[in-house]
Design a protein around this motif. Structure first.
Motif, mmCIF file in Angstrom:
data_model
loop_
_atom_site.group_PDB
_atom_site.id
_atom_site.type_symbol
_atom_site.label_atom_id
_atom_site.label_comp_id
_atom_site.label_asym_id
_atom_site.label_seq_id
_atom_site.Cartn_x
_atom_site.Cartn_y
_atom_site.Cartn_z
ATOM 1 N N GLN A 87 1.087 -1.167 -0.079
ATOM 2 C CA GLN A 87 -0.394 0.202 0.241
ATOM 3 C C GLN A 87 0.644 1.646 -0.228
ATOM 4 N N ALA A 88 2.244 0.983 0.371
ATOM 5 C CA ALA A 88 2.848 2.167 0.682
ATOM 6 C C ALA A 88 3.996 2.754 -0.459
ATOM 7 N N TRP A 89 4.202 1.487 -1.175
ATOM 8 C CA TRP A 89 5.029 1.524 -2.610
ATOM 9 C C TRP A 89 4.615 2.211 -3.625
ATOM 10 N N GLN A 90 5.474 3.339 -3.670
ATOM 11 C CA GLN A 90 5.991 3.782 -5.422
ATOM 12 C C GLN A 90 6.533 3.145 -6.638
ATOM 13 N N PRO A 91 6.157 3.802 -8.090
ATOM 14 C CA PRO A 91 7.093 3.692 -9.031
ATOM 15 C C PRO A 91 8.318 4.058 -8.641
ATOM 16 N N ALA A 92 9.511 3.294 -9.430
ATOM 17 C CA ALA A 92 10.750 3.934 -9.424
ATOM 18 C C ALA A 92 11.323 4.070 -10.747
ATOM 19 N N THR A 93 12.466 4.652 -10.640
ATOM 20 C CA THR A 93 12.553 4.788 -12.732
ATOM 21 C C THR A 93 13.025 3.079 -13.290
ATOM 22 N N GLY A 94 12.213 2.821 -14.419
ATOM 23 C CA GLY A 94 12.506 1.372 -14.858
ATOM 24 C C GLY A 94 11.787 0.759 -14.915
ATOM 25 N N ASP A 95 10.556 1.214 -13.687
ATOM 26 C CA ASP A 95 9.385 0.720 -13.971
ATOM 27 C C ASP A 95 7.933 0.435 -15.017
ATOM 28 N N ALA A 96 8.408 1.808 -15.721
ATOM 29 C CA ALA A 96 6.753 2.397 -16.434
ATOM 30 C C ALA A 96 7.752 0.892 -17.683
ATOM 31 N N GLU A 97 8.712 0.860 -18.340
ATOM 32 C CA GLU A 97 9.630 0.330 -19.416
ATOM 33 C C GLU A 97 9.529 -0.939 -18.880
ATOM 34 N N ARG A 98 9.636 -1.710 -18.001
ATOM 35 C CA ARG A 98 9.610 -2.830 -17.350
ATOM 36 C C ARG A 98 7.890 -3.246 -17.738
ATOM 37 N N VAL A 99 7.034 -2.777 -17.265
ATOM 38 C CA VAL A 99 5.864 -2.747 -17.726
ATOM 39 C C VAL A 99 5.728 -2.749 -19.643
ATOM 40 N N ALA A 100 5.552 -2.014 -19.590
ATOM 41 C CA ALA A 100 5.316 -2.015 -21.553
ATOM 42 C C ALA A 100 6.461 -3.186 -22.050
ATOM 43 N N GLN A 101 7.337 -3.225 -21.621
ATOM 44 C CA GLN A 101 7.576 -5.154 -22.493
ATOM 45 C C GLN A 101 6.664 -5.882 -22.012
ATOM 46 N N ALA A 102 6.008 -6.258 -20.832
ATOM 47 C CA ALA A 102 5.018 -7.169 -20.507
ATOM 48 C C ALA A 102 3.796 -7.481 -21.564
ATOM 49 N N GLU A 103 3.508 -8.975 -21.748
ATOM 50 C CA GLU A 103 2.783 -9.502 -22.407
ATOM 51 C C GLU A 103 1.293 -9.314 -22.139
ATOM 52 N N ILE A 104 1.354 -9.763 -20.801
ATOM 53 C CA ILE A 104 0.383 -10.246 -19.749
ATOM 54 C C ILE A 104 0.743 -9.169 -18.076
ATOM 55 N N ALA A 105 0.420 -9.190 -17.928
ATOM 56 C CA ALA A 105 -0.081 -8.305 -16.107
ATOM 57 C C ALA A 105 -0.715 -9.066 -15.085
ATOM 58 N N PHE A 106 -0.228 -9.834 -13.946
ATOM 59 C CA PHE A 106 -1.530 -9.988 -12.881
ATOM 60 C C PHE A 106 -1.178 -9.219 -11.732
ATOM 61 N N ALA A 107 -2.884 -8.467 -11.000
ATOM 62 C CA ALA A 107 -2.854 -7.642 -10.225
ATOM 63 C C ALA A 107 -4.073 -8.827 -9.440
ATOM 64 N N ASN A 108 -3.770 -8.127 -8.389
ATOM 65 C CA ASN A 108 -5.095 -8.641 -6.965
ATOM 66 C C ASN A 108 -6.281 -7.861 -6.819
ATOM 67 N N GLY A 109 -6.430 -6.476 -7.225
ATOM 68 C CA GLY A 109 -7.090 -5.690 -6.906
ATOM 69 C C GLY A 109 -7.641 -5.351 -6.421
ATOM 70 N N HIS A 110 -9.687 -5.110 -6.895
ATOM 71 C CA HIS A 110 -9.767 -4.541 -5.403
ATOM 72 C C HIS A 110 -9.527 -3.287 -4.506
ATOM 73 N N ASP A 111 -9.027 -1.969 -5.186
ATOM 74 C CA ASP A 111 -8.106 -1.548 -4.496
ATOM 75 C C ASP A 111 -6.979 -1.345 -3.386
ATOM 76 N N PHE A 112 -6.407 -2.900 -3.947
ATOM 77 C CA PHE A 112 -5.223 -3.934 -2.932
ATOM 78 C C PHE A 112 -3.963 -2.727 -2.789
ATOM 79 N N GLU A 113 -3.822 -2.595 -4.249
ATOM 80 C CA GLU A 113 -2.242 -1.883 -4.834
ATOM 81 C C GLU A 113 -2.113 -1.083 -5.479
ATOM 82 N N PRO A 114 -3.019 -0.057 -5.107
ATOM 83 C CA PRO A 114 -3.413 1.676 -5.701
ATOM 84 C C PRO A 114 -2.467 1.622 -7.245
#
Length: 331
Positions: A87-114
């Motif tokens: 809940q307190a995590w904030q993105p770091a340099t390079g996270d956006a690029e790593r996400v952009a390379q993904a072919e599928i992503a998994f999250a929990n949802g329900h506002d757990f990791e906004p």
């Protein structure tokens, strides 16, 4: 002159034949090499050169599930690193690029990791699936989960995997989604899941044995973690009190006194904080220390160098409860 000319012609003919023979031999060897390469690629084994599906998850725990089910067909990483409050995590340099390379992503949802969800939604390429595992109660229940639709807090509890039944449902749901994305891997995913669930079941039996050795009158749990409602129900442990921060709320002196009073009135032996720093964890530790009870740790939504997987989490939590709540015998 004629003799010399004939000899020269013979040498030229012989040289031409030798050159043609060398060329034919080289072509034959090349063809043989290509056949061997094709056979190796089609053998069904993992040669290490097969393309892996690039996957990103929000939590290290989900990356563990994906790695267990996907095996060598996936290349997975977690957006939120180990040892960090989701809940307190904030993105770091390079996270956006790593996400952009993904072919599928998994999250929990329900506002757990906004914050992590925001990074995924803003940086995944168009058409890349963003699977919210707890986003569809019906689908997760079909995968085997038992969901409490009315909880202690009165709200939907987003962290469901603290019962082993639900943890397996998360992994089963991930298997189904991987199969939709990569139909060729269906048999491998099913085989991996079967082997993984056997190991999870063995660890679950270990946990039940450890917790059965805790006297019933000691099975009282005070924690900062609302997800332990699932854990407590599964292992017959009373969730006596919680110290949690909800959206838009802050801890007060009244919260601190409430926890201390509960410790005293209910004869609680220990309090259980999460392994990372947060205001509620620090307050609970202080209340436990001032009340003279054990201050212990339970893992739920984070992994680290000590607890590296879901199976490690089950085992560690069972051992910690046994130790802190007066487990008796071998357990």
């Amino acid at each position: 002159m004629q003799t010399n000319s004939a000899a020269a012609s013979g040498r030229e003919a012989s040289g031409g034949m030798t050159g043609k023979l060398r060329t034919a031999t080289a072509l034959l060897l090349l063809a043989l090499g290509l056949l061997l390469l094709a056979a190796a690629c089609g053998s069904g084994g993992s040669s290490g050169s097969e393309k892996k599906t690039k996957i990103v998850t929000t939590l290290p725990l989900f990356a563990d599930f994906v790695r267990e089910i996907g095996g060598d067909r996936v290349d997975v990483s977690s957006l939120i690193p180990s040892g960090v409050n989701p809940q307190a995590w904030q993105p770091a340099t390079g996270d956006a690029e790593r996400v952009a390379q993904a072919e599928i992503a998994f999250a929990n949802g329900h506002d757990f990791e906004p914050a992590a969800m925001k990074v995924l939604q803003e940086n995944l390429r168009p058409g890349v699936p963003l699977v919210q595992i707890a986003g569809d109660d019906d689908a997760l229940e079909r995968a085997g989960a038992e969901i409490f639709h009315q909880t202690i807090t009165g709200a939907h509890q987003p962290v469901l995997w603290m019962s082993v039944q639900n943890g397996k449902a998360y992994a089963q749901f991930i298997r189904q989604e991987l199969t939709k994305f990569d139909a060729e891997g269906e048999k491998q995913y099913a085989k991996n899941a079967e082997a993984y669930f056997r190991r999870v079941d063995e660890t679950e039996q270990y946990a039940f044995k450890r917790l059965d050795a805790v006297p019933p009158e000691n099975k009282k749990l005070i924690s900062t973690d609302t997800s332990l409602e699932y854990f407590g129900s599964y292992y017959a442990i009373e969730l006596t009190a919680q110290l949690s921060v909800y959206q838009g709320q802050a801890l007060t002196a009244d919260d601190y006194e409430r926890i201390k009073n509960t410790i005293r009135e209910r004869g609680v032996l220990a309090v259980f904080a999460q392994p990372y720093a947060s205001p509620e964890n620090e307050m609970l530790r202080r209340a436990g220390e001032e009340s003279g009870v054990s201050v212990c740790t339970l893992y739920s939504d984070s992994l680290d160098d000590k607890v590296k997987s879901y199976i490690d989490l089950i085992r560690f939590d069972a051992d910690e409860l046994y130790r802190c709540l007066g487990g008796q015998g071998a357990g």
